[in-house]
Motif scaffolding. Structure first.
Motif, PDB file in Angstrom:
ATOM      1  N   SER A   1       0.820  -1.213   0.000  1.00 47.30           N
ATOM      2  CA  SER A   1       0.000   0.000   0.000  1.00 47.30           C
ATOM      3  C   SER A   1       0.854   1.263   0.000  1.00 47.30           C
ATOM      4  N   THR A   2       1.904   1.278   0.805  1.00 43.97           N
ATOM      5  CA  THR A   2       2.763   2.465   0.827  1.00 43.97           C
ATOM      6  C   THR A   2       3.498   2.618  -0.499  1.00 43.97           C
ATOM      7  N   ASN A   3       3.874   1.491  -1.119  1.00 38.79           N
ATOM      8  CA  ASN A   3       4.495   1.576  -2.448  1.00 38.79           C
ATOM      9  C   ASN A   3       3.518   2.163  -3.463  1.00 38.79           C
ATOM     10  N   ARG A   4       2.242   1.763  -3.354  1.00 37.81           N
ATOM     11  CA  ARG A   4       1.216   2.333  -4.241  1.00 37.81           C
ATOM     12  C   ARG A   4       1.113   3.840  -4.052  1.00 37.81           C
ATOM     13  N   LEU A   5       1.113   4.277  -2.789  1.00 39.86           N
ATOM     14  CA  LEU A   5       1.020   5.708  -2.512  1.00 39.86           C
ATOM     15  C   LEU A   5       2.218   6.464  -3.085  1.00 39.86           C
ATOM     16  N   GLU A   6       3.412   5.916  -2.882  1.00 43.76           N
ATOM     17  CA  GLU A   6       4.614   6.581  -3.396  1.00 43.76           C
ATOM     18  C   GLU A   6       4.590   6.648  -4.919  1.00 43.76           C
ATOM     19  N   GLN A   7       4.136   5.573  -5.567  1.00 37.97           N
ATOM     20  CA  GLN A   7       4.066   5.563  -7.029  1.00 37.97           C
ATOM     21  C   GLN A   7       3.015   6.561  -7.525  1.00 37.97           C
ATOM     22  N   ALA A   8       1.898   6.641  -6.792  1.00 38.92           N
ATOM     23  CA  ALA A   8       0.854   7.606  -7.157  1.00 38.92           C
ATOM     24  C   ALA A   8       1.371   9.033  -7.026  1.00 38.92           C
ATOM     25  N   CYS A   9       2.122   9.296  -5.948  1.00 39.69           N
ATOM     26  CA  CYS A   9       2.713  10.625  -5.760  1.00 39.69           C
ATOM     27  C   CYS A   9       3.684  10.946  -6.892  1.00 39.69           C
ATOM     28  N   LYS A  10       4.481   9.958  -7.262  1.00 39.89           N
ATOM     29  CA  LYS A  10       5.453  10.160  -8.336  1.00 39.89           C
ATOM     30  C   LYS A  10       4.756  10.442  -9.654  1.00 39.89           C
ATOM     31  N   ALA A  11       3.673   9.682  -9.932  1.00 36.43           N
ATOM     32  CA  ALA A  11       2.942   9.851 -11.191  1.00 36.43           C
ATOM     33  C   ALA A  11       2.303  11.233 -11.292  1.00 36.43           C
ATOM     34  N   GLY A  12       1.796  11.735 -10.166  1.00 35.79           N
ATOM     35  CA  GLY A  12       1.096  13.024 -10.183  1.00 35.79           C
ATOM     36  C   GLY A  12       1.913  14.185  -9.672  1.00 35.79           C
ATOM     37  N   ASN A  13       3.183  13.928  -9.298  1.00 37.40           N
ATOM     38  CA  ASN A  13       4.026  14.967  -8.690  1.00 37.40           C
ATOM     39  C   ASN A  13       3.282  15.619  -7.519  1.00 37.40           C
ATOM     40  N   SER A  14       2.780  14.777  -6.626  1.00 35.82           N
ATOM     41  CA  SER A  14       1.926  15.222  -5.522  1.00 35.82           C
ATOM     42  C   SER A  14       2.441  14.654  -4.208  1.00 35.82           C
ATOM     43  N   SER A  15       1.872  15.152  -3.108  1.00 34.51           N
ATOM     44  CA  SER A  15       2.287  14.726  -1.771  1.00 34.51           C
ATOM     45  C   SER A  15       1.076  14.378  -0.924  1.00 34.51           C
ATOM     46  N   ILE A  16       1.313  13.506   0.065  1.00 29.58           N
ATOM     47  CA  ILE A  16       0.296  13.182   1.052  1.00 29.58           C
ATOM     48  C   ILE A  16       0.892  13.376   2.436  1.00 29.58           C
ATOM     49  N   TYR A  17       0.092  13.977   3.313  1.00 26.92           N
ATOM     50  CA  TYR A  17       0.554  14.292   4.670  1.00 26.92           C
ATOM     51  C   TYR A  17      -0.566  13.998   5.650  1.00 26.92           C
ATOM     52  N   GLY A  18      -0.265  13.214   6.675  1.00 30.29           N
ATOM     53  CA  GLY A  18      -1.250  12.888   7.700  1.00 30.29           C
ATOM     54  C   GLY A  18      -0.924  13.566   9.014  1.00 30.29           C
ATOM     55  N   THR A  19      -1.963  14.040   9.695  1.00 26.26           N
ATOM     56  CA  THR A  19      -1.754  14.758  10.947  1.00 26.26           C
ATOM     57  C   THR A  19      -2.992  14.655  11.820  1.00 26.26           C
ATOM     58  N   GLY A  20      -3.090  15.514  12.809  1.00 24.95           N
ATOM     59  CA  GLY A  20      -4.190  15.545  13.760  1.00 24.95           C
ATOM     60  C   GLY A  20      -3.701  16.193  15.035  1.00 24.95           C
ATOM     61  N   LEU A  21      -4.397  15.937  16.119  1.00 21.30           N
ATOM     62  CA  LEU A  21      -3.962  16.435  17.426  1.00 21.30           C
ATOM     63  C   LEU A  21      -3.033  15.425  18.063  1.00 21.30           C
ATOM     64  N   ASN A  22      -3.567  14.241  18.378  1.00 19.77           N
ATOM     65  CA  ASN A  22      -2.736  13.143  18.865  1.00 19.77           C
ATOM     66  C   ASN A  22      -3.236  11.860  18.222  1.00 19.77           C
ATOM     67  N   PRO A  23      -2.417  11.280  17.340  1.00 17.22           N
ATOM     68  CA  PRO A  23      -1.067  11.698  16.967  1.00 17.22           C
ATOM     69  C   PRO A  23      -1.076  12.855  15.972  1.00 17.22           C
ATOM     70  N   GLY A  24       0.067  13.491  15.844  1.00 17.43           N
ATOM     71  CA  GLY A  24       0.222  14.607  14.926  1.00 17.43           C
ATOM     72  C   GLY A  24       0.880  15.789  15.605  1.00 17.43           C
ATOM     73  N   THR A  25       0.051  16.724  16.091  1.00 14.47           N
ATOM     74  CA  THR A  25       0.579  17.934  16.711  1.00 14.47           C
ATOM     75  C   THR A  25       1.399  17.617  17.959  1.00 14.47           C
ATOM     76  N   THR A  26       0.940  16.656  18.759  1.00 22.97           N
ATOM     77  CA  THR A  26       1.698  16.309  19.963  1.00 22.97           C
ATOM     78  C   THR A  26       3.103  15.841  19.612  1.00 22.97           C
ATOM     79  N   ASN A  27       3.239  15.106  18.529  1.00 23.18           N
ATOM     80  CA  ASN A  27       4.571  14.635  18.120  1.00 23.18           C
ATOM     81  C   ASN A  27       5.442  15.791  17.661  1.00 23.18           C
ATOM     82  N   ALA A  28       4.830  16.747  16.944  1.00 24.90           N
ATOM     83  CA  ALA A  28       5.587  17.920  16.508  1.00 24.90           C
ATOM     84  C   ALA A  28       6.098  18.708  17.707  1.00 24.90           C
TER      85      ALA A  28
END
Length: 350
Positions: A111-138
């Protein structure tokens, strides 16, 4: 020129995100996806509680929304759809989301390989976040920058979730069921909390800490009385809370820890400590950071009615405020420590 954004889902987080996007000076809301039939055809303002119509009408037509060619989709359904996300990315649409995704490490290598290939094909990015997890880690990663040695990092969330009206979330964890349900099995709980593990490991990675083992533990709390809520019922004697921890181990020692402790009220056994959000770096010196979300001191300016509502604002804002940075980032799965500092640029009120 403002970045064109589609909001995907209009639930607890998504409805707040609609408002955030509309009010953000660097963003333009161009589309809204609604899963529920009764929301289709409504102006985004009605779904977000805004006074002024936006002219953006909610739809469930996926093709029509992709055809809008937005710069980004703010993606916040309860359950992510990998096929759909890949369609977005392949179409050149960046994705910022809060749908149980931090790095994607535990959705499977294919699945992660699919996401990376999709990003490469579209020159796009994916970013996941939230409060916890996400902001707390930052915050924890930033706090560690004040130390000249680090011994361990502890990220804790302890919250009364009575006002978090997401029946699907709690049922997926086995709440409202007698202890011993298939949902309470350790492997099932790990499956339902993979984003917590991803966040713990991302924190370690950001600080160059090599984890050699991951340990998971969870404890359930039982309701001492029937709990009747607007969105679900939890009978006395069934699960009404839990505390789960991922330990990142190194040389037999717990070095990076990520906890969640949730409960439906306080009349449960055992009663978990519900102290909000605490990030603690044990180091030289040690650093503690606490996140809480009180009402503003200025009268009449607090739109959220309850503390849980304010939490939804934090979750939505963590994603929406990151959109300009993610759109400018290199293609691929992006992590919080790879982006510039996420701020509320342009959001100060006169």
């Amino acid at each position: 020129m403002a970045l064109r954004v589609v909001q995907w889902a209009t639930g607890n987080v998504g409805s707040v995100a609609v408002r955030n996007i509309v009010e953000h000076p660097e963003l333009e809301l161009v589309g809204v996806h609604a899963h529920s039939e009764h929301k289709v055809g409504k102006d985004a303002a009605e779904l977000a509680g805004l006074d002024t119509p936006t002219g953006v009408i909610a739809t469930n037509d996926v093709d029509a929304l992709i055809a809008l060619k937005p710069d980004c989709i703010h993606y916040s359904p309860i359950v992510r759809d990998l096929d759909l996300i890949c369609r977005f990315l392949e179409a050149g649409i960046n994705v910022v989301g809060t749908a149980r995704f931090i790095t994607g490490a535990y959705i499977g290598e294919d699945s992660t390989n699919r996401l990376e290939q999709a990003c490469k094909a579209g020159n796009s990015s994916i970013y996941g976040t939230g409060l916890n997890p996400g902001t707390t880690n930052a915050v924890a990663i930033l706090a560690a920058g004040m130390c000249d040695r680090i011994y361990s990092i502890d990220i804790s969330e302890g919250v009364d979730v009575t006002r978090y009206a997401s029946k699907d979330t709690w049922e997926s964890l086995g709440w409202g069921q007698p202890l011993g349900s298939v949902h309470h099995d350790t492997s099932a709980q790990e499956f339902e909390t993979t984003e917590i593990r991803e966040a713990m490991e991302m924190t370690a990675e950001a600080l160059g800490i090599e984890i050699d083992e991951v340990r998971f533990e969870t404890e359930f709390a039982i309701a001492n009385e029937d709990i009747e809520l607007s969105f679900m019922s939890i009978p006395k004697g069934t699960v009404a809370g839990q505390r789960s921890t991922y330990h990142g181990m190194r040389n037999g020692r717990s070095v990076v820890r990520q906890h969640i402790a949730y409960s439906m009220g306080t009349n449960i056994t055992p009663s978990f400590h519900l102290g909000g959000y605490l990030m603690e770096v044990e180091g030289e010196p040690s650093v503690q950071a606490t996140l809480s979300f009180p009402k503003p001191k200025v009268d009449g300016v607090c739109r959220p009615k309850h503390s849980m509502d304010r939490g939804m604002v934090v979750v939505a804002s963590a994603g929406v405020n990151a959109i300009p940075l993610v759109c400018a980032a290199p293609a691929g799965i992006r992590k919080v420590y790879e982006l510039p500092l996420i701020t509320a640029r342009g959001l100060a009120v006169d």
